[in-house]
Motif scaffolding. Structure first.
Motif, PDB file in Angstrom:
ATOM      1  N   ARG A 158     -14.302  -7.474  -8.209  1.00 26.50           N
ATOM      2  CA  ARG A 158     -13.529  -6.340  -7.271  1.00 26.50           C
ATOM      3  C   ARG A 158     -14.467  -5.899  -6.485  1.00 26.50           C
ATOM      4  O   ARG A 158     -13.570  -5.745  -5.498  1.00 26.50           O
TER       5      ARG A 158
ATOM      6  N   LYS B  65      -0.714   6.441   3.242  1.00 24.10           N
ATOM      7  CA  LYS B  65      -1.992   5.567   2.474  1.00 24.10           C
ATOM      8  C   LYS B  65      -3.159   5.861   3.566  1.00 24.10           C
ATOM      9  O   LYS B  65      -4.346   6.394   2.710  1.00 24.10           O
TER      10      LYS B  65
ATOM     11  N   GLU C   9      -5.343  -5.585 -11.762  1.00 29.11           N
ATOM     12  CA  GLU C   9      -6.104  -6.264 -10.655  1.00 29.11           C
ATOM     13  C   GLU C   9      -6.122  -6.023  -9.404  1.00 29.11           C
ATOM     14  O   GLU C   9      -4.995  -4.952  -9.014  1.00 29.11           O
ATOM     15  N   PRO C  10      -7.324  -6.276  -9.315  1.00 32.16           N
ATOM     16  CA  PRO C  10      -8.325  -7.293  -9.618  1.00 32.16           C
ATOM     17  C   PRO C  10      -8.699  -5.985 -10.408  1.00 32.16           C
ATOM     18  O   PRO C  10      -9.053  -4.826 -10.286  1.00 32.16           O
TER      19      PRO C  10
ATOM     20  N   PHE D 117     -10.369 -13.800  -5.905  1.00 32.98           N
ATOM     21  CA  PHE D 117      -8.801 -13.178  -6.648  1.00 32.98           C
ATOM     22  C   PHE D 117      -7.999 -13.974  -7.745  1.00 32.98           C
ATOM     23  O   PHE D 117      -8.202 -13.298  -9.116  1.00 32.98           O
TER      24      PHE D 117
ATOM     25  N   ARG E 179      -8.244 -12.910 -12.756  1.00 32.68           N
ATOM     26  CA  ARG E 179      -7.587 -12.993 -12.953  1.00 32.68           C
ATOM     27  C   ARG E 179      -7.388 -14.082 -14.125  1.00 32.68           C
ATOM     28  O   ARG E 179      -6.576 -14.116 -15.147  1.00 32.68           O
TER      29      ARG E 179
ATOM     30  N   LYS F  91       3.296   2.118  -7.103  1.00 25.90           N
ATOM     31  CA  LYS F  91       3.169   1.730  -7.714  1.00 25.90           C
ATOM     32  C   LYS F  91       2.802   1.744  -9.516  1.00 25.90           C
ATOM     33  O   LYS F  91       2.760   2.066 -10.320  1.00 25.90           O
TER      34      LYS F  91
ATOM     35  N   MET G 254      -9.513  -4.331   2.577  1.00 28.82           N
ATOM     36  CA  MET G 254      -8.572  -4.689   2.282  1.00 28.82           C
ATOM     37  C   MET G 254      -6.763  -4.476   2.852  1.00 28.82           C
ATOM     38  O   MET G 254      -6.127  -4.743   3.833  1.00 28.82           O
ATOM     39  N   GLU G 255      -7.885  -3.057   3.835  1.00 22.23           N
ATOM     40  CA  GLU G 255      -6.676  -1.958   4.239  1.00 22.23           C
ATOM     41  C   GLU G 255      -6.519  -2.350   5.259  1.00 22.23           C
ATOM     42  O   GLU G 255      -6.115  -1.708   7.041  1.00 22.23           O
TER      43      GLU G 255
ATOM     44  N   SER H 274      -1.255 -12.041  -4.773  1.00 17.92           N
ATOM     45  CA  SER H 274      -1.929 -13.261  -4.664  1.00 17.92           C
ATOM     46  C   SER H 274      -1.543 -14.040  -3.786  1.00 17.92           C
ATOM     47  O   SER H 274      -1.472 -14.691  -2.391  1.00 17.92           O
TER      48      SER H 274
ATOM     49  N   TRP I  53     -10.811   0.972  -0.651  1.00 21.93           N
ATOM     50  CA  TRP I  53     -10.086  -0.004  -0.488  1.00 21.93           C
ATOM     51  C   TRP I  53     -10.222  -0.640   0.569  1.00 21.93           C
ATOM     52  O   TRP I  53     -10.041  -1.723   1.264  1.00 21.93           O
TER      53      TRP I  53
ATOM     54  N   TYR J 224      -0.022 -11.567  -0.828  1.00 23.20           N
ATOM     55  CA  TYR J 224      -1.046 -10.904   0.477  1.00 23.20           C
ATOM     56  C   TYR J 224      -2.241 -11.650   0.975  1.00 23.20           C
ATOM     57  O   TYR J 224      -2.410 -12.248   1.779  1.00 23.20           O
TER      58      TYR J 224
ATOM     59  N   ASP K 269      -0.704  -3.595 -13.229  1.00 23.50           N
ATOM     60  CA  ASP K 269      -1.032  -3.141 -12.068  1.00 23.50           C
ATOM     61  C   ASP K 269      -1.432  -3.696 -10.385  1.00 23.50           C
ATOM     62  O   ASP K 269      -2.488  -4.733 -11.322  1.00 23.50           O
ATOM     63  N   ARG K 270      -0.309  -4.960 -10.636  1.00 25.53           N
ATOM     64  CA  ARG K 270      -0.454  -6.234  -9.451  1.00 25.53           C
ATOM     65  C   ARG K 270      -0.453  -7.329 -10.824  1.00 25.53           C
ATOM     66  O   ARG K 270      -1.440  -6.900 -11.428  1.00 25.53           O
TER      67      ARG K 270
ATOM     68  N   GLU L 251       0.751  -1.508   0.507  1.00 26.25           N
ATOM     69  CA  GLU L 251       0.229   0.160  -0.083  1.00 26.25           C
ATOM     70  C   GLU L 251       0.751   1.649  -0.061  1.00 26.25           C
ATOM     71  O   GLU L 251       1.978   1.010   0.920  1.00 26.25           O
TER      72      GLU L 251
ATOM     73  N   GLU M 275     -11.340 -15.052  -0.156  1.00 21.04           N
ATOM     74  CA  GLU M 275     -10.768 -14.727  -1.172  1.00 21.04           C
ATOM     75  C   GLU M 275     -10.050 -15.143  -2.432  1.00 21.04           C
ATOM     76  O   GLU M 275      -9.581 -14.252  -3.203  1.00 21.04           O
TER      77      GLU M 275
HETATM   78  P1  TYD Z   1      -4.711  -2.510  -5.922  1.00 21.47           P
HETATM   79  O1  TYD Z   1      -6.224  -1.868  -6.346  1.00 21.47           O
HETATM   80  O2  TYD Z   1      -3.793  -1.812  -6.218  1.00 21.47           O
HETATM   81  O3  TYD Z   1      -4.416  -0.371  -4.346  1.00 21.47           O
HETATM   82  P2  TYD Z   1      -3.507  -0.161  -3.719  1.00 21.47           P
HETATM   83  O4  TYD Z   1      -3.396   1.174  -4.005  1.00 21.47           O
HETATM   84  O5  TYD Z   1      -3.391  -0.349  -2.222  1.00 21.47           O
HETATM   85  O6  TYD Z   1      -2.101  -1.343  -4.603  1.00 21.47           O
HETATM   86  O7  TYD Z   1      -5.314  -3.248  -4.501  1.00 21.47           O
HETATM   87  C1  TYD Z   1      -6.472  -2.865  -3.481  1.00 21.47           C
HETATM   88  C2  TYD Z   1      -6.082  -4.422  -2.827  1.00 21.47           C
HETATM   89  O8  TYD Z   1      -6.066  -4.827  -3.030  1.00 21.47           O
HETATM   90  C3  TYD Z   1      -4.929  -3.003  -2.522  1.00 21.47           C
HETATM   91  O9  TYD Z   1      -4.368  -3.790  -1.251  1.00 21.47           O
HETATM   92  C4  TYD Z   1      -3.708  -5.603  -3.127  1.00 21.47           C
HETATM   93  C5  TYD Z   1      -5.347  -6.020  -2.579  1.00 21.47           C
HETATM   94  N1  TYD Z   1      -5.107  -7.666  -3.315  1.00 21.47           N
HETATM   95  C6  TYD Z   1      -4.357  -9.003  -2.931  1.00 21.47           C
HETATM   96  O10 TYD Z   1      -4.595  -9.012  -1.604  1.00 21.47           O
HETATM   97  N2  TYD Z   1      -4.464 -10.004  -3.661  1.00 21.47           N
HETATM   98  C7  TYD Z   1      -4.727  -9.748  -4.911  1.00 21.47           C
HETATM   99  O11 TYD Z   1      -4.360 -10.839  -6.113  1.00 21.47           O
HETATM  100  C8  TYD Z   1      -4.615  -8.555  -5.729  1.00 21.47           C
HETATM  101  C9  TYD Z   1      -4.435  -8.276  -6.946  1.00 21.47           C
HETATM  102  C10 TYD Z   1      -4.884  -7.700  -4.902  1.00 21.47           C
END
Ligand code: TYD
Length: 215
Positions: free
Chosen positions: A49, A145, A38-39, A69, A73, A15, A156-157, A100, A153, A103, A94-95, A11, A65
Motif C-alpha cells: 500500500r 474528497k 484493501e490494499p 494490488f 490481495r 463506504k 491515486m486521486e 481492481s 492517497w 480502477y 472495504d474494497r 472516492e 499498479e
Molecule cells: P481507499 O483506501 O479505499 O480510499 P478511498 O477512501 O478513496 O476509497 O482506496 C485507496 C485508493 O486505491 C482508491 O483511490 C481506490 C484505489 N484502488 C485501486 O485503484 N485498485 C484496487 O484494487 C484497490 C483495492 C484500490
C-alpha cells in the motif's frame, strides 16, 4: 462457509463509514465480524500500500499498479480472509477485487480478460457473497474528497475526471452483469438511509449465519 461482504464505490462515497455501521449492527446481534480493507490488512499488504500511494512513484505503469494490488490481495485472502471464512465467520472488506476491475481494468482500459484471470489467480477464485456498490456522480465524489483525508492517497486521486468516469461506468457494467451479487445504493442519500438499505439487503437475503456465532 462464512459470509463475505464487500463495499465498493468511488472516492467520497462513504463506504467505509457504512461498513463500520454494519459492523456495529452485527456486533449488537452477537456476531464478531472481521473488518478489513484493501490494499492492506496484512503486514505485507501495508507495505505494498505504501508503494502504491507514494506520490513519488509517478513513473508507475498501469500493469505494475494492477499487479501490486493483486499481490497485496493474494496475501490478504491467504492470511486473513479465507481462514476466517473457513471458520464460518463474517468478513467485511472495504474494497476487494472489483476495485481492481474498475480502477485498473476499466479505468486504464487494460485487457479485461487478463485482469479477470490474474484476479482469479490472486484470490483463489474467492468471490464475495454480496457486494454493496455506493454509486455517486464523479464530480460529487471528488468534491467530497477535497479536504478529506489529507495527503494520504495523492497518487491515486490525482487522476483526471475522465478516468473516474470510466471507473464509474465500469462499476455500473459489473453490477448489471451480476445483479444477484450486487446491491447498488444511491450514495447521495443520507448516512442513515444508506445504512437501512444495507441492513435490509442483508436481512432480506437471509445471509446471516445462524447457530454458532463465531464471526
Ligand atoms: P481507499 O483506501 O479505499 O480510499 P478511498 O477512501 O478513496 O476509497 O482506496 C485507496 C485508493 O486505491 C482508491 O483511490 C481506490 C484505489 N484502488 C485501486 O485503484 N485498485 C484496487 O484494487 C484497490 C483495492 C484500490
Amino acid at each position: 462457509m462464512g459470509l463475505f461482504i464487500t463495499f465498493e464505490g468511488p472516492e467520497g462515497s462513504g463506504k467505509t463509514t457504512q461498513m463500520h455501521l454494519l459492523a456495529q449492527y452485527l456486533q449488537a446481534r452477537g456476531y464478531d465480524p472481521l473488518i478489513t480493507r484493501e490494499p492492506g490488512g496484512t503486514r505485507i499488504g501495508d507495505r505494498v500500500r505504501a508503494i502504491l500511494l507514494d506520490p513519488i512513484h509517478e513513473e508507475m505503469g498501469a500493469p505494475t499498479e494492477f499487479l501490486l494490488f493483486s499481490a497485496a490481495r493474494a496475501q490478504h485472502v491467504q492470511e486473513l480472509i479465507a481462514p476466517h471464512l473457513a471458520q464460518g465467520g463474517i468478513v467485511l472488506c472495504d474494497r476487494f477485487a472489483d476495485s481492481s476491475l474498475a480502477y485498473q481494468g476499466y479505468g486504464y482500459e487494460l485487457d479485461l480478460e487478463a485482469v479477470r484471470s490474474i484476479t482469479e489467480f490472486a484470490t483463489g477464485g474467492l468471490v464475495p457473497d454480496v457486494s454493496f456498490y455506493l454509486d455517486l456522480p464523479v464530480e460529487t465524489g471528488l468534491r467530497r474528497k477535497v479536504g478529506g483525508h489529507g495527503d494520504d492517497w495523492n497518487r491515486m486521486e490525482q487522476k483526471g475526471v475522465d478516468y473516474h468516469q470510466r471507473v464509474r461506468a465500469g462499476y455500473l457494467a459489473m453490477t448489471s452483469q451480476d445483479p444477484d451479487r450486487w446491491v447498488v445504493i444511491d450514495a447521495t442519500a443520507s448516512v442513515s438511509e444508506i445504512q437501512v438499505a444495507i441492513r435490509r439487503a442483508i436481512e432480506g437475503r437471509g445471509l446471516l449465519p445462524s447457530g454458532r456465532r463465531v464471526g
